[in-house]
Design an enzyme around this catalytic site. Structure first.
Site, PDB file in Angstrom:
ATOM      1  N   TYR A 233       5.573  12.356  -7.455  1.00 39.02           N
ATOM      2  CA  TYR A 233       4.420  12.089  -6.583  1.00 39.02           C
ATOM      3  C   TYR A 233       3.335  11.338  -7.352  1.00 39.02           C
ATOM      4  O   TYR A 233       2.799  10.331  -6.878  1.00 39.02           O
ATOM      5  CB  TYR A 233       3.880  13.400  -5.997  1.00 39.02           C
ATOM      6  CG  TYR A 233       2.929  13.216  -4.835  1.00 39.02           C
ATOM      7  CD1 TYR A 233       1.672  12.644  -5.025  1.00 39.02           C
ATOM      8  CD2 TYR A 233       3.277  13.599  -3.547  1.00 39.02           C
ATOM      9  CE1 TYR A 233       0.795  12.457  -3.963  1.00 39.02           C
ATOM     10  CE2 TYR A 233       2.404  13.414  -2.473  1.00 39.02           C
ATOM     11  CZ  TYR A 233       1.170  12.852  -2.694  1.00 39.02           C
ATOM     12  OH  TYR A 233       0.305  12.659  -1.647  1.00 39.02           O
TER      13      TYR A 233
ATOM     14  N   TYR B 255       0.239  19.513   2.661  1.00 38.16           N
ATOM     15  CA  TYR B 255       1.510  19.185   3.308  1.00 38.16           C
ATOM     16  C   TYR B 255       2.056  20.498   3.863  1.00 38.16           C
ATOM     17  O   TYR B 255       2.341  21.413   3.089  1.00 38.16           O
ATOM     18  CB  TYR B 255       2.509  18.618   2.297  1.00 38.16           C
ATOM     19  CG  TYR B 255       2.230  17.188   1.864  1.00 38.16           C
ATOM     20  CD1 TYR B 255       1.212  16.887   0.968  1.00 38.16           C
ATOM     21  CD2 TYR B 255       3.009  16.129   2.340  1.00 38.16           C
ATOM     22  CE1 TYR B 255       0.968  15.578   0.568  1.00 38.16           C
ATOM     23  CE2 TYR B 255       2.781  14.823   1.940  1.00 38.16           C
ATOM     24  CZ  TYR B 255       1.758  14.550   1.053  1.00 38.16           C
ATOM     25  OH  TYR B 255       1.519  13.264   0.662  1.00 38.16           O
TER      26      TYR B 255
ATOM     27  N   PRO C 162       6.709   7.720   5.200  1.00 42.97           N
ATOM     28  CA  PRO C 162       5.438   7.866   4.469  1.00 42.97           C
ATOM     29  C   PRO C 162       5.221   9.192   3.749  1.00 42.97           C
ATOM     30  O   PRO C 162       4.271   9.312   2.979  1.00 42.97           O
ATOM     31  CB  PRO C 162       4.389   7.684   5.578  1.00 42.97           C
ATOM     32  CG  PRO C 162       5.089   8.021   6.844  1.00 42.97           C
ATOM     33  CD  PRO C 162       6.516   7.646   6.653  1.00 42.97           C
TER      34      PRO C 162
ATOM     35  N   HIS D  27      -7.644  13.326  -7.327  1.00 40.77           N
ATOM     36  CA  HIS D  27      -7.079  14.637  -6.991  1.00 40.77           C
ATOM     37  C   HIS D  27      -6.116  15.084  -8.089  1.00 40.77           C
ATOM     38  O   HIS D  27      -5.297  14.306  -8.555  1.00 40.77           O
ATOM     39  CB  HIS D  27      -6.330  14.573  -5.655  1.00 40.77           C
ATOM     40  CG  HIS D  27      -7.248  14.552  -4.467  1.00 40.77           C
ATOM     41  ND1 HIS D  27      -6.801  14.711  -3.184  1.00 40.77           N
ATOM     42  CD2 HIS D  27      -8.597  14.420  -4.368  1.00 40.77           C
ATOM     43  CE1 HIS D  27      -7.826  14.675  -2.344  1.00 40.77           C
ATOM     44  NE2 HIS D  27      -8.927  14.480  -3.054  1.00 40.77           N
TER      45      HIS D  27
ATOM     46  N   LYS E 240       4.533   6.648  -0.892  1.00 44.12           N
ATOM     47  CA  LYS E 240       5.073   5.703  -1.863  1.00 44.12           C
ATOM     48  C   LYS E 240       5.009   4.226  -1.462  1.00 44.12           C
ATOM     49  O   LYS E 240       5.118   3.345  -2.316  1.00 44.12           O
ATOM     50  CB  LYS E 240       6.549   6.043  -2.172  1.00 44.12           C
ATOM     51  CG  LYS E 240       6.718   7.268  -3.006  1.00 44.12           C
ATOM     52  CD  LYS E 240       6.226   7.030  -4.418  1.00 44.12           C
ATOM     53  CE  LYS E 240       5.990   8.333  -5.141  1.00 44.12           C
ATOM     54  NZ  LYS E 240       4.847   8.357  -6.017  1.00 44.12           N
TER      55      LYS E 240
HETATM   56  P1  FAD Z   1       2.399  -5.494   4.242  1.00 42.40           P
HETATM   57  O1  FAD Z   1       1.186  -4.697   3.966  1.00 42.40           O
HETATM   58  O2  FAD Z   1       3.153  -5.241   5.491  1.00 42.40           O
HETATM   59  O3  FAD Z   1       1.978  -7.015   4.183  1.00 42.40           O
HETATM   60  C1  FAD Z   1       2.824  -8.047   4.618  1.00 42.40           C
HETATM   61  C2  FAD Z   1       1.969  -9.160   5.189  1.00 42.40           C
HETATM   62  O4  FAD Z   1       2.802 -10.239   5.570  1.00 42.40           O
HETATM   63  C3  FAD Z   1       1.227  -8.725   6.431  1.00 42.40           C
HETATM   64  O5  FAD Z   1      -0.155  -8.964   6.268  1.00 42.40           O
HETATM   65  C4  FAD Z   1       1.860  -9.533   7.534  1.00 42.40           C
HETATM   66  O6  FAD Z   1       0.945  -9.844   8.580  1.00 42.40           O
HETATM   67  C5  FAD Z   1       2.321 -10.756   6.782  1.00 42.40           C
HETATM   68  N1  FAD Z   1       3.380 -11.502   7.458  1.00 42.40           N
HETATM   69  C6  FAD Z   1       4.387 -11.001   8.230  1.00 42.40           C
HETATM   70  N2  FAD Z   1       5.129 -11.991   8.731  1.00 42.40           N
HETATM   71  C7  FAD Z   1       4.608 -13.137   8.244  1.00 42.40           C
HETATM   72  C8  FAD Z   1       4.941 -14.503   8.439  1.00 42.40           C
HETATM   73  N3  FAD Z   1       5.973 -14.866   9.227  1.00 42.40           N
HETATM   74  N4  FAD Z   1       4.202 -15.447   7.809  1.00 42.40           N
HETATM   75  C9  FAD Z   1       3.147 -15.086   7.032  1.00 42.40           C
HETATM   76  N5  FAD Z   1       2.780 -13.813   6.841  1.00 42.40           N
HETATM   77  C10 FAD Z   1       3.497 -12.844   7.433  1.00 42.40           C
HETATM   78  N6  FAD Z   1       2.517   3.946   3.226  1.00 42.40           N
HETATM   79  C11 FAD Z   1       2.089   5.067   2.668  1.00 42.40           C
HETATM   80  O7  FAD Z   1       2.357   5.265   1.482  1.00 42.40           O
HETATM   81  N7  FAD Z   1       1.342   5.977   3.406  1.00 42.40           N
HETATM   82  C12 FAD Z   1       1.002   5.740   4.708  1.00 42.40           C
HETATM   83  O8  FAD Z   1       0.333   6.536   5.333  1.00 42.40           O
HETATM   84  C13 FAD Z   1       1.450   4.574   5.315  1.00 42.40           C
HETATM   85  N8  FAD Z   1       1.148   4.300   6.606  1.00 42.40           N
HETATM   86  C14 FAD Z   1       1.645   3.158   7.165  1.00 42.40           C
HETATM   87  C15 FAD Z   1       1.386   2.873   8.497  1.00 42.40           C
HETATM   88  C16 FAD Z   1       1.919   1.715   9.098  1.00 42.40           C
HETATM   89  C17 FAD Z   1       1.643   1.434  10.545  1.00 42.40           C
HETATM   90  C18 FAD Z   1       2.713   0.834   8.323  1.00 42.40           C
HETATM   91  C19 FAD Z   1       3.324  -0.412   8.943  1.00 42.40           C
HETATM   92  C20 FAD Z   1       2.945   1.108   6.979  1.00 42.40           C
HETATM   93  C21 FAD Z   1       2.425   2.267   6.395  1.00 42.40           C
HETATM   94  N9  FAD Z   1       2.654   2.558   5.051  1.00 42.40           N
HETATM   95  C22 FAD Z   1       2.211   3.688   4.505  1.00 42.40           C
HETATM   96  C23 FAD Z   1       3.377   1.659   4.190  1.00 42.40           C
HETATM   97  C24 FAD Z   1       2.434   0.781   3.390  1.00 42.40           C
HETATM   98  O9  FAD Z   1       1.304   0.467   4.153  1.00 42.40           O
HETATM   99  C25 FAD Z   1       3.228  -0.446   3.021  1.00 42.40           C
HETATM  100  O10 FAD Z   1       4.293  -0.014   2.192  1.00 42.40           O
HETATM  101  C26 FAD Z   1       2.410  -1.529   2.311  1.00 42.40           C
HETATM  102  O11 FAD Z   1       1.518  -2.123   3.219  1.00 42.40           O
HETATM  103  C27 FAD Z   1       3.333  -2.584   1.740  1.00 42.40           C
HETATM  104  O12 FAD Z   1       2.601  -3.713   1.344  1.00 42.40           O
HETATM  105  P2  FAD Z   1       3.231  -5.161   1.495  1.00 42.40           P
HETATM  106  O13 FAD Z   1       2.184  -6.079   0.982  1.00 42.40           O
HETATM  107  O14 FAD Z   1       4.582  -5.183   0.919  1.00 42.40           O
HETATM  108  O15 FAD Z   1       3.459  -5.351   3.051  1.00 42.40           O
HETATM  109  C1  DHB Z   2      -1.588   9.576   3.416  1.00 41.30           C
HETATM  110  C2  DHB Z   2      -0.405   9.110   3.901  1.00 41.30           C
HETATM  111  C3  DHB Z   2       0.771   9.612   3.392  1.00 41.30           C
HETATM  112  O1  DHB Z   2       1.939   9.152   3.832  1.00 41.30           O
HETATM  113  C4  DHB Z   2       0.777  10.602   2.438  1.00 41.30           C
HETATM  114  O2  DHB Z   2       1.951  11.098   1.999  1.00 41.30           O
HETATM  115  C5  DHB Z   2      -0.418  11.067   1.966  1.00 41.30           C
HETATM  116  C6  DHB Z   2      -1.604  10.553   2.472  1.00 41.30           C
HETATM  117  C7  DHB Z   2      -2.853   9.040   3.978  1.00 41.30           C
HETATM  118  O3  DHB Z   2      -2.789   8.174   4.842  1.00 41.30           O
HETATM  119  O4  DHB Z   2      -3.923   9.490   3.537  1.00 41.30           O
END
Ligand code: FAD
Ligand code: DHB
Length: 391
Positions: free
Chosen positions: A384, A201, A294, A72, A298
């Site tokens: 962004y 948005y 979200p 995009h 980021k």
């Molecule tokens: P995570 O993806 O959370 O991975 C951490 C891992 O550690 C998980 O798999 C978990 O199961 C594991 N874990 C936890 N505790 C333990 C333990 N005790 N022992 C072993 N393993 C463990 N960001 C956006 O930019 N846009 C979005 O739309 C968006 N939607 C989201 C929706 C939800 C419901 C959530 C929770 C987050 C969302 N985010 C979004 C944020 C984005 O998904 C996260 O910033 C990203 O997943 C971060 O990656 P990570 O690997 O740091 O953490």
């Molecule tokens: C999506 C989520 C976001 O938080 C955003 O700013 C843009 C896109 C998505 O899930 O596609």
């Protein structure tokens, strides 16, 4: 059991870190509480910024992204009666990609599996020990009930916001910053072609709405809802009606195409930063150290940027006995963390409505400035589409 880096969490941060370390010949073991199926199907983020795509390309994981993702040029910023395209490519010569976190995680998991990476799924009782000594270790119970101890040179806490790593930094050392927001998102996934070529948005007096997508046939949409909203109070019809109103149904001939909703959930919104991101032999990365609301897309990109900073630091420490990058890891990563924390807060507070009419006027004035001024639009575009790693 012994390894060089014990990684807690098989989300994007943990899997990518094990991949980057393996490229340097560094051995790691990953442990994860959830099943592999659960981790691979969790619906989360959808937008990859420029430097995330570049990194995935550089490590040979960009093929499916390039084939199936959508590039995009920018986003639409909208308020009633007006829709403006902010063209990142024109403004800052960078673009973003629509490619779901589920797909990134699948690509990473497949690459780790092909390389023979040891990943323990469905573990319980994860605990980190002795992180301020030279001999830290992780203990857990594996899926067959066996008590396991992994001794490591370093522990990487990539276990998200509910994992044990962040609490392993002692209270006397750690500092936290937090902001909760008085609204949540209702997110839906729908089997319908997107009604837009790029993300919308939308500010609306009923509340924020966003139109995103996952593919040519799957749409991802969000609505601002009050905290504590029960997802069951939102029927599919109510969701499509609210989305149509807020996204400007009927405006300039544009209509929102509804379709079957396949997933619905309510997401609370929070900003959180914990410092330092390193304590002794424990390094935090991704959501384990920080959460952003979200709106700026980021969270995932910040997790990738942390790990891109951490991998060379651990390589220098473990291969050359040079601790300088490890020593500066926390400060280096936090510069970007705070930039993204500010950007996410700014996007969130500019677009989500409250009952305060004064706030609404300020938001509309800000939106007009961002969309109407090259300086305003460039600021949004630069943040962004993403600042270079190391900014
Ligand atoms: P995570 O993806 O959370 O991975 C951490 C891992 O550690 C998980 O798999 C978990 O199961 C594991 N874990 C936890 N505790 C333990 C333990 N005790 N022992 C072993 N393993 C463990 N960001 C956006 O930019 N846009 C979005 O739309 C968006 N939607 C989201 C929706 C939800 C419901 C959530 C929770 C987050 C969302 N985010 C979004 C944020 C984005 O998904 C996260 O910033 C990203 O997943 C971060 O990656 P990570 O690997 O740091 O953490
Ligand atoms: C999506 C989520 C976001 O938080 C955003 O700013 C843009 C896109 C998505 O899930 O596609």
């Amino acid at each position: 059991m012994r390894t060089e880096v014990a990684i807690i969490g098989a989300g994007p941060a943990g899997l990518l870190l094990s991949h980057l370390l393996a490229e340097q010949g560094i051995d790691s073991v990953v442990i994860e509480t959830r099943s592999q199926d659960y981790v691979l199907s969790r619906i989360r983020a959808g937008i990859l910024e420029h430097s995330t795509v570049q990194l995935l390309d550089d490590i040979g994981l960009g093929t499916r992204l390039r084939a199936e993702g959508q590039q995009h040029r920018g986003i639409y910023l909208q308020w009633p009666e007006e829709r403006h395209h902010i063209d990142f490519t024109e403004l800052v010569d960078r673009s973003v990609w629509v490619y779901g976190q589920t797909e990134v995680t699948k690509d990473l998991a497949a690459a780790r599996e092909a390389a023979g990476q040891q990943i323990f799924y469905e573990v319980t009782d994860t605990a980190v020990h002795e992180v301020d000594t030279e001999s830290p270790y992780v203990s857990f119970v594996d899926s067959s009930g066996r008590h396991v101890r992994i001794d490591a040179a370093v522990i990487a806490g990539c276990d998200g916001s509910f994992g044990p790593s962040r609490a392993a930094v002692p209270d006397r050392v750690r500092q936290t910053w937090e902001r909760t927001y008085p609204y949540s998102w209702l997110g839906v996934l729908a089997d319908v072609a997107p009604s837009t070529d790029e993300l919308i948005y939308a500010w609306h007096s009923d509340g924020f709405a966003m139109h995103s997508m996952r593919s040519a046939t799957v749409s991802r949409l969000y609505l601002q809802v009050p905290n504590g909203t029960d997802v069951n109070t939102w029927s599919d019809d109510r969701i499509w009606d609210a989305l149509s109103t807020r996204l400007g149904h009927g405006q300039n001939g544009w209509t929102l195409q509804p379709g079957p909703i396949t997933d619905k959930s309510v997401l609370p919104m929070r900003s959180y930063v914990q410092t330092p991101m390193r304590h002794g032999r424990l390094f935090l990365a991704g959501d384990a150290a920080h959460i952003v609301p979200p709106t700026g897309a980021k969270g995932l990109n910040l997790a990738v940027a942390d790990v891109a900073t951490l991998a060379p630091a651990l390589t220098a420490l473990l291969r050359k006995n040079d601790g300088s990058l490890a020593d500066s890891y926390s400060d280096d990563a936090l510069r970007r963390v705070w930039r993204c924390t500010h950007f996410s807060w700014w996007m969130t507070t500019m677009l989500h409505t409250s009952d305060d009419p004064f706030d609404a006027q300020l938001q509309l004035s800000q939106l007009r400035w961002v969309a109407g001024s090259e300086a305003g639009a460039t600021g949004l575009a630069e943040n962004y589409a993403g600042l270079p790693i190391g900014f």
